[in-house]
Design a protein around this motif. Sequence first.
Motif, PDB file in Angstrom:
ATOM      1  N   TYR A  95      47.525  35.283  22.387  1.00 29.03           N
ATOM      2  CA  TYR A  95      47.880  34.619  23.640  1.00 29.03           C
ATOM      3  C   TYR A  95      48.449  33.239  23.317  1.00 29.03           C
ATOM      4  O   TYR A  95      48.117  32.632  22.295  1.00 29.03           O
ATOM      5  N   THR A 108      50.440  30.159  19.132  1.00 30.14           N
ATOM      6  CA  THR A 108      49.848  31.414  19.569  1.00 30.14           C
ATOM      7  C   THR A 108      48.562  31.626  18.793  1.00 30.14           C
ATOM      8  O   THR A 108      48.546  31.443  17.564  1.00 30.14           O
ATOM      9  N   THR A 139      49.931  38.488  24.890  1.00 31.81           N
ATOM     10  CA  THR A 139      51.250  38.796  24.333  1.00 31.81           C
ATOM     11  C   THR A 139      51.190  39.892  23.273  1.00 31.81           C
ATOM     12  O   THR A 139      52.212  40.456  22.904  1.00 31.81           O
ATOM     13  N   GLU A 151      52.813  44.890  20.955  1.00 28.86           N
ATOM     14  CA  GLU A 151      53.303  43.601  21.418  1.00 28.86           C
ATOM     15  C   GLU A 151      53.781  43.739  22.852  1.00 28.86           C
ATOM     16  O   GLU A 151      54.362  44.730  23.246  1.00 28.86           O
ATOM     17  N   GLU A 154      57.594  39.309  27.012  1.00 33.31           N
ATOM     18  CA  GLU A 154      57.579  38.490  28.227  1.00 33.31           C
ATOM     19  C   GLU A 154      58.984  38.429  28.751  1.00 33.31           C
ATOM     20  O   GLU A 154      59.948  38.367  28.027  1.00 33.31           O
TER      21      GLU A 154
END
Length: 155
Positions: A95, A108, A139, A151, A154
């Motif tokens: 994330y 991340t 993510t 994965e 976004e």
Amino acid sequence: MTSIDPSLYLQNQQVRGTGSSTLGKDDFLKILMAQIKNQNPLDPMKDKEFISQMTEFSSLEQMTNMSQSFQRFIDTQNLPPLIQYSGLIGKEVSYPVYDQVTGLVDRTESDIVQAVNQSGGETYLELKSGEKISVAHITKVGEVDGKSEIEVEEG
């Protein structure tokens, strides 16, 4: 003069119908069969009429099946979010961590999901580190040993 027995009036007769007010595919087929049985032998139903009615019956059946399938699909999609995300327990999730000043993604991080909870209509993942993140911020999802990963793009 003969009088009519009051028990024979329509208002005094029992209602015999117990079916529904909508016609289904079985009702349509019964009507079609009755129509074929009772047609005039000197003027039988034209081929085009028969084919047209069979096409309508086939379309009705397909729409009914599609409606039932769609309803089953909707029922499976209406699982509570808690159950939907419970499969993430024991998985490693990645994330983004946002910079407090700029509000941009700083880095991340990854952690292991310990529990899933729901609060205020939002679903959160409780991580091994004690942090709680919204499922909307995930993510990447992977096995703890790193063998299998998914994965999330976004966009």
